[in-house]
Write an enzyme that holds these catalytic residues in place. Structure first.
Site, PDB file in Angstrom:
ATOM      1  CE1 TYR A   1      -6.590  -2.168   6.431  1.00 47.98           C
ATOM      2  CE2 TYR A   1      -7.082  -1.909   8.765  1.00 47.98           C
ATOM      3  CZ  TYR A   1      -7.501  -2.163   7.473  1.00 47.98           C
ATOM      4  OH  TYR A   1      -8.828  -2.390   7.218  1.00 47.98           O
TER       5      TYR A   1
ATOM      6  CB  SER B   1     -10.685  -0.051   9.587  1.00 49.46           C
ATOM      7  OG  SER B   1     -10.466  -0.955  10.641  1.00 49.46           O
TER       8      SER B   1
END
EC number: 1.1.1.-
Length: 180
Positions: free
Chosen positions: A121, A88
């Site tokens: 994350y 990401s």
């Protein structure tokens, strides 16, 4: 139309499950030309896996890392092969080094009082990229390439379901996201 598909159980929150999956896959004596590491959790509340590790780190990174290590010999034997690690852009918004510039392992699986879901994350996705780069360096001479990819603009899914604020942000971003 001639593809044969078979589902196998794999729980990245359990290193024992990862090991059992790898053993079951190897028992089939099939080649492995592509392995896509794409599972992830996002915005999850702090919790520990059965292995005693913070769940976001284990599911998003460590489970995939262990799976690739267990299947490395099959990948090499199947060459040309590739590993695709879905990461990401959020990897850019974190660091895993301490103030002196040394790798701080405590940041990867933090205790509850130091946990923030978004940071966990981001760190897991940074680990994905570092792992993919090193995997490519080590295995490309053996015919196995590794790439990390960012899937592009967010794809609307239910990954944000763990916290109302993330749900609100994802809802506001929905007009600018891709569809499945």
């Amino acid at each position: 139309h001639k593809a044969k598909v078979e589902a196998m159980t794999l729980d990245l929150a359990s290193l024992q499950s990862v090991q059992h999956f790898a053993e079951a896959f190897k028992a089939k004596n099939l080649p492995l030309h592509i392995l896509i590491c794409n599972a992830a959790v996002f915005g999850a509340p702090w919790s520990l896996t059965e292995d005693g590790l913070e769940s976001t780190f284990q599911v998003n990174h460590l489970g995939h890392f262990y799976l690739v290590q267990l299947l490395e010999d099959v990948l090499r034997q199947s060459s040309p092969a590739r590993v695709v690690v879905v990461s990401s852009e959020s990897h850019r918004f974190t660091e895993i080094k301490d103030s002196s510039g040394k790798l701080d392992f405590s940041l990867l699986s933090p205790p509850k009082k130091e946990y923030w879901a978004m940071l966990a994350y981001n760190r897991s996705k940074l680990c994905n990229i570092l792992f993919s780069n090193e995997l490519n360096r080590r295995l490309s001479p053996h015919g196995v390439t590794s790439n990390s990819v960012h899937p592009g603009n967010m794809i609307y899914s239910s990954i944000h379901r763990n916290w109302w604020l993330y749900t609100l942000l994802f809802t506001l971003a929905r007009p600018f996201t891709k569809s499945m």
